[in-house]
Motif scaffolding. Structure first.
Motif, short mmCIF file in Angstrom:
data_model
loop_
_atom_site.label_atom_id
_atom_site.label_comp_id
_atom_site.label_asym_id
_atom_site.label_seq_id
_atom_site.Cartn_x
_atom_site.Cartn_y
_atom_site.Cartn_z
N ILE A 141 0.83 -1.21 0.00
CA ILE A 141 0.00 0.00 0.00
C ILE A 141 0.87 1.26 0.00
N LEU A 142 1.93 1.26 0.79
CA LEU A 142 2.84 2.40 0.80
C LEU A 142 3.41 2.63 -0.60
N GLY A 143 3.83 1.56 -1.26
CA GLY A 143 4.36 1.70 -2.61
C GLY A 143 3.33 2.27 -3.57
N ILE A 144 2.08 1.83 -3.44
CA ILE A 144 1.02 2.34 -4.32
C ILE A 144 0.82 3.83 -4.12
N THR A 145 0.93 4.29 -2.87
CA THR A 145 0.76 5.73 -2.61
C THR A 145 1.87 6.57 -3.24
N LEU A 146 2.98 5.93 -3.61
CA LEU A 146 4.08 6.65 -4.26
C LEU A 146 3.87 6.75 -5.77
N VAL A 147 2.99 5.91 -6.31
CA VAL A 147 2.80 5.89 -7.78
C VAL A 147 1.33 6.02 -8.15
N SER A 148 0.51 6.50 -7.23
CA SER A 148 -0.93 6.60 -7.46
C SER A 148 -1.24 7.45 -8.70
N PRO A 149 -2.26 7.06 -9.47
CA PRO A 149 -2.64 7.84 -10.67
C PRO A 149 -3.07 9.27 -10.36
N GLN A 150 -3.49 9.55 -9.11
CA GLN A 150 -3.93 10.91 -8.79
C GLN A 150 -2.75 11.87 -8.62
N LEU A 151 -1.52 11.32 -8.58
CA LEU A 151 -0.32 12.14 -8.46
C LEU A 151 0.19 12.55 -9.84
N LEU A 152 0.93 13.65 -9.89
CA LEU A 152 1.60 14.04 -11.13
C LEU A 152 2.70 13.04 -11.42
N ASN A 153 2.63 12.39 -12.57
CA ASN A 153 3.61 11.37 -12.92
C ASN A 153 5.02 11.93 -12.86
N ALA A 154 5.95 11.14 -12.32
CA ALA A 154 7.34 11.59 -12.15
C ALA A 154 7.96 12.05 -13.46
N TYR A 155 7.57 11.40 -14.56
CA TYR A 155 8.14 11.75 -15.86
C TYR A 155 7.64 13.10 -16.36
N GLY A 156 6.52 13.60 -15.78
CA GLY A 156 5.99 14.89 -16.19
C GLY A 156 6.39 16.03 -15.30
N VAL A 157 7.10 15.72 -14.19
CA VAL A 157 7.47 16.75 -13.22
C VAL A 157 8.44 17.79 -13.78
N PRO A 158 9.54 17.39 -14.48
CA PRO A 158 10.53 18.38 -14.92
C PRO A 158 9.95 19.52 -15.76
N GLY A 159 8.99 19.25 -16.62
CA GLY A 159 8.45 20.31 -17.48
C GLY A 159 7.11 20.85 -17.03
N ALA A 160 6.66 20.44 -15.85
CA ALA A 160 5.34 20.85 -15.38
C ALA A 160 5.33 22.31 -14.95
N GLU A 161 4.30 23.05 -15.39
CA GLU A 161 4.16 24.45 -14.99
C GLU A 161 3.31 24.59 -13.73
N ASP A 162 2.38 23.67 -13.55
CA ASP A 162 1.46 23.76 -12.41
C ASP A 162 1.39 22.40 -11.72
N ILE A 163 2.04 22.27 -10.58
CA ILE A 163 2.06 21.02 -9.82
C ILE A 163 0.90 21.02 -8.84
N PRO A 164 0.02 20.02 -8.88
CA PRO A 164 -1.10 19.97 -7.93
C PRO A 164 -0.60 19.78 -6.50
N VAL A 165 -1.42 20.20 -5.54
CA VAL A 165 -1.02 20.11 -4.13
C VAL A 165 -2.17 19.62 -3.28
N TRP A 166 -1.81 19.05 -2.13
CA TRP A 166 -2.78 18.84 -1.05
C TRP A 166 -2.72 20.10 -0.19
N ASP A 167 -3.81 20.77 -0.04
CA ASP A 167 -3.84 22.04 0.69
C ASP A 167 -4.49 21.81 2.06
N PHE A 168 -3.67 21.95 3.10
CA PHE A 168 -4.15 21.77 4.48
C PHE A 168 -4.45 23.11 5.16
#
Length: 480
Positions: free
Chosen positions: A192-219
């Motif tokens: 389960i921990l591993g799944i939380t690191l690659v969940s589809p709701q996250l911005l894919n690691a391969y898309g991070v370098p060129g991403a202009e807007d990274i989604p966040v959890w806002d607390f």
């Protein structure tokens, strides 16, 4: 009385008796001993036994090569010695008493990656088949790939990606599971921990370098980037150990009657939070730094020197077990650069050591006993597993080991100098060419031919020198 009774009694005496055996188990061809006092074993006398094809010590275990009849021999030996049946995991744990700190760290790393290696090899082969189907212009007079020429091949090309993606993009799941398995904690929590690191709701690691807007959890008072860690090794290792040690600690402080409820709850939620807030970003930076250093070194003006040193030293790394560290580096290179220039050198080293064994098969073609070890060892080497060749043949004579290292170094220089890249880890021998990126297959083939020819010729030459004479004299054999 079994045909193994007398040899078993003889081996028991030569390893120092039952009182010197802490643990004994066996694998496909070898008896594996953890001895209370390794110095009490008469290694030379054991090597002279008819049933023994060779001996070596690795990772705290004294290993005796028996051959395909090892299971029957083991049963007779344990009956005579009065030692109980023991699992390989128990043997590994007992062997750690004979290791220093560095060896133990490497052993832990090996314990993490060893259960995953079959999947990595399969993934490499699948990417290799996709190479052949979708990257090589082999039909219509060399103008089209198989995938372009047929809907069937296109469908197969697309389907195979399903498996390859599951293995490499979701690698953190396998790593966190493997750590929980190794640490004896709840394996499903590791998954389960591993799944939380690659969940589809996250911005894919391969898309991070060129991403202009990274989604966040806002607390409200804080925000956490919703970044995935697909194919990332170090973040998964760090997170996996945090979860394991947290669970182990909670088991000690939470009453057993409520542990089933509260241990998973108070272990998983903090581990996931720490993984995304602290360990993930730190692990990403560490992994990027390691991969950049290795890649920059191999592609710099001095890349040939790095390649020569690595090609020459990889086989000795296998002896110490340090070669397991290259798995993490290869996987990190794949995630950062869409390929690895390190793994092709590993495949070439394995081929080179196998070719040195082939030369020894030729030189000692009249020695039928040795060929029971050398022939399977050569085949194993060419398929990526070098330990039988290294310990059973090459290290015993030494000069074929050096010939293999030399051939590996030359082949590595050619590989790195021509920019050879592999899509992934694969079978670390001759079939490894399937994992090489298509534009580099020709140069890798040339490097493979060097790894085959040079060690063979050099082994035959060295056999006729003083080094060869000394080796044969030391082993009590007649030099051909």
């Amino acid at each position: 009385m079994s045909k193994f009774t007398d040899p078993a009694k003889e081996l028991l005496d030569k390893v120092g008796g039952s009182e010197n055996i802490s643990v004994v188990t066996h694998c496909a061809t070898r008896m594996r001993f953890v001895l209370n006092d390794p110095d009490k074993a008469d290694v030379d006398a054991i090597d002279d036994m008819d049933i023994v094809k060779g001996t070596f010590t690795q990772a705290g275990q004294f290993q005796v090569i028996v051959g395909n009849e090892v299971a029957s021999f083991y049963n007779e030996f344990t009956k005579i010695a009065g030692v109980g049946d023991t699992s390989k995991e128990d043997a590994k744990e007992a062997a750690k008493q004979n290791m220093n700190i560095v060896q133990r760290l490497v052993a832990h790393l090996a314990d993490i990656f060893t259960p995953i290696i079959p999947a990595l090899v399969v993934g490499g082969l699948i990417l290799g088949f996709r190479n052949v189907i979708g990257e090589i212009d082999m039909v219509n007079n060399g103008t089209m790939t198989l995938a372009e020429s047929s809907q069937f091949w296109q469908g197969l090309y697309d389907f195979l990606w399903l498996i390859a993606e599951a293995i490499f993009h979701f690698l953190p799941v396998a790593i966190t599971w493997s750590i929980s398995r190794k640490m004896g904690t709840t394996q499903v929590l590791g998954i389960i921990l591993g799944i939380t690191l690659v969940s589809p709701q996250l911005l894919n690691a391969y898309g991070v370098p060129g991403a202009e807007d990274i989604p966040v959890w806002d607390f409200g008072f804080a925000q956490i980037d919703m970044i995935g860690y697909q194919a990332q090794v170090i973040p998964a290792i760090l997170a996996g150990f945090v979860l394991a040690y947290l669970e182990i600690w909670l088991r000690k402080v939470i009453p057993q009657v409520v542990s089933m409820i509260f241990v998973p709850f108070f272990a998983l939620i903090p581990a996931v939070l720490v993984a995304h807030v602290v360990l993930g970003p730190i692990g990403w930076e560490i992994g990027s730094w390691i991969s950049n250093v290795v890649y920059s070194g191999l592609t710099s003006a001095f890349g040939w020197l790095f390649a020569a040193v690595f090609g020459f030293a990889y086989a000795p790394l296998v002896i110490t077990g340090l070669h397991h560290m290259t798995n993490a580096i290869d996987l990190q290179l794949m995630s950062e650069f869409d390929g690895t220039n390190l793994w092709p050198m590993i495949a070439l080293s394995n081929i080179a050591q196998g070719s040195a064994v082939v030369a020894m098969i030729y030189l000692n073609r009249k020695d039928k006993k040795e060929q029971q070890v050398s022939v399977p060892a050569a085949i194993s080497c060419y398929l990526g597993v070098t330990e039988p060749a290294l310990f059973g043949i090459n290290l015993r004579y030494l000069f074929p080991f050096i010939a293999g290292m030399t051939g590996s170094a030359i082949a590595a220089v050619v590989s790195v100098g021509s920019g050879v890249m592999a899509n992934s880890i694969g079978v670390g021998g001759i079939p490894g060419i399937l994992s090489i990126q298509v534009p580099h297959m020709l140069m890798f083939t040339i490097a493979m031919l060097i790894a085959i020819v040079v060690p063979f010729i050099l082994t035959v030459i060295l056999a006729r020198t003083k080094m060869g004479k000394d080796a044969y004299d030391r082993l009590g054999k007649t030099r051909p």
